[in-house]
Design an enzyme around this catalytic site. Structure first.
Site, PDB file in Angstrom:
ATOM      1  CB  CYS A  70     -15.486  40.582 -11.394  1.00 10.97           C
ATOM      2  SG  CYS A  70     -14.026  40.769 -12.422  1.00 10.97           S
TER       3      CYS A  70
ATOM      4  CG  HIS B 180     -15.286  36.641 -14.912  1.00 13.04           C
ATOM      5  ND1 HIS B 180     -15.214  37.080 -16.215  1.00 13.04           N
ATOM      6  CD2 HIS B 180     -14.788  37.671 -14.152  1.00 13.04           C
ATOM      7  CE1 HIS B 180     -14.712  38.308 -16.247  1.00 13.04           C
ATOM      8  NE2 HIS B 180     -14.447  38.689 -15.005  1.00 13.04           N
TER       9      HIS B 180
END
Ligand code: NAP
Length: 361
Positions: free
Chosen positions: A157, A252
């Site tokens: 990810c 993120h």
């Protein structure tokens, strides 16, 4: 148009819930099958996620009453779905065998799990970067004797927060020799219930098991090319990664420093390249394709997870703080939504690309 019936393996987990939520209004796909561990099997989906549903919207009515099946028994999916999204979190070898078993039964697997990322005839897709890697599926099928089944995966990810901006520069003709990445990764990246709150509140954990290795290896496969029915990695960029878990729920962030080859773009040229970057998903107008895949934020203090993770349905990469680097050439900050662009949304975009190219016919 009749929608394609799809299954979600690991439907009760963090990524599985995001799939269920994002697919509720999908123009091509309809969730008809949900599966998870034996602990959830036999319950209605609503009951299986009771007390741990993490999405803002309620459980979609069309899925709430489906009975969760045991994902370990692929035969149960026969005739219920055309393909499955895999969001299973289980032992790598077991996940690999299970995904193979679905594909063997003519049920293609579009996976978020890491089990098959290293398999050289399995494409690991970020559709804006390496959409042509789907062509390896023909060799994958022929080696395994699969007719309709195949496996396609998504990378780790955190990579989506910087790989598209990096690829845009490579595609514009600039060699990149070295890359140092420092990630600040959200707690939802660890699934549910994930990292204990006593480890996370008022804290940063400077270790995520296996994450730095993935960050240093997976970009090479993404940038590789197909040779004789397998993807050969391009490891010309030397990569060093530090991965940290931070007390952010979703999104993120990555601080990136790049060293170019002898030809070095100016900061203005880099911004122009990012601004103009578009790829096949945008040309095909896929429903989950962000209109602007890379959004540059001029503000001195952006991107930020709370403000930028939902950019363009959570599918765009937000970039900012582009400046000269005193050690390498440039540095910047990239951010993307880990359970959307980095997981379920990315998986859906992969499936849309595969559907557009006829792989579910
Ligand atoms: P999670 O919240 O822990 O969910 C795991 C799911 O797998 C649940 O549905 C669980 O079912 C099921 N499961 C666990 N053990 C199983 C078993 N033995 N047999 C069958 N099903 C089993 O994890 P997650 O964060 O959603 O992650 C799912 C996958 O996506 C992982 O491979 C992860 O590496 C990957 N991924 C996650 C993210 C992210 O941001 N979270 C991003 C990219 C990729 P029960 O509910 O019944 O236990």
């Amino acid at each position: 148009m009749n929608k394609i019936k799809v299954g979600v393996l690991g439907a009760t987990g963090m990524v599985g819930q995001q799939y269920i939520s994002l697919l509720a209004q999908h123009p091509w796909f309809e969730v008809a099958y949900v599966a998870a561990s034996p602990a959830s099997a036999g319950k209605t989906y609503r009951d299986a996620v009771a007390g741990r549903w993490q999405m803002v919207q309620d459980v979609p009515p069309g899925v709430a009453g489906l009975v969760v099946q045991d994902a370990n028994n692929p035969a149960l999916a026969d005739n219920h779905c055309v393909f499955v999204f895999s969001a299973l979190d289980m032992d790598k070898q077991a996940a690999r065998e299970l995904e193979d078993a679905y594909a063997t039964r003519d049920i293609p697997v579009v996976s978020n799990a890491s089990a098959h990322r290293g398999t050289d005839d399995v494409p690991m897709l970020i559709p804006e970067i390496n959409h042509e890697h789907i062509n390896v599926i023909a060799a994958q099928r022929s080696k395994r004797g699969w007719q309709k089944g195949f496996i396609a995966v998504k990378p780790n990810c955190s990579l989506q927060s910087y790989m598209t901006p990096v690829f845009a520069l490579l595609q514009a003709g600039y060699e990149i020799r070295k890359m140092i990445i420092t990630t600040m990764q959200a707690v939802s990246g660890a699934g549910y219930p994930g990292v204990p709150s006593l480890d996370m509140v008022d804290n940063i954990v400077p270790f995520i098991g296996g994450e730095e290795e993935k960050s240093e290896v997976e970009p090479h496969k993404i940038l590789g090319r197909i040779v004789d029915g397998r993807i050969v990695s391009d490891d010309s960029i030397k990569i060093s990664a530090h991965c940290n878990r931070v007390p952010v729920i979703d999104g993120h962030t990555a601080c990136v420093s790049l060293e170019f080859g002898d030809n070095k773009p100016s900061l203005e040229e880099i911004k122009r390249i990012w601004h103009d970057f578009k790829s096949l998903p945008q040309q095909l107008k896929l429903s989950f394709a962000p209109v602007q895949p890379i959004i540059y934020r001029e503000e001195a203090n952006r991107p930020q997870p709370r403000k930028d993770r939902d950019a363009d349905k959570g599918m765009a990469v937000s970039v900012g703080r582009l400046r000269k680097c005193n050690v390498f050439d440039i540095r910047f900050v990239g951010l993307s939504h880990n359970t959307v662009r980095g997981a379920a949304g990315g998986g859906i975009l992969n499936a849309e690309l595969l559907k557009a190219k006829g792989y579910f016919d």
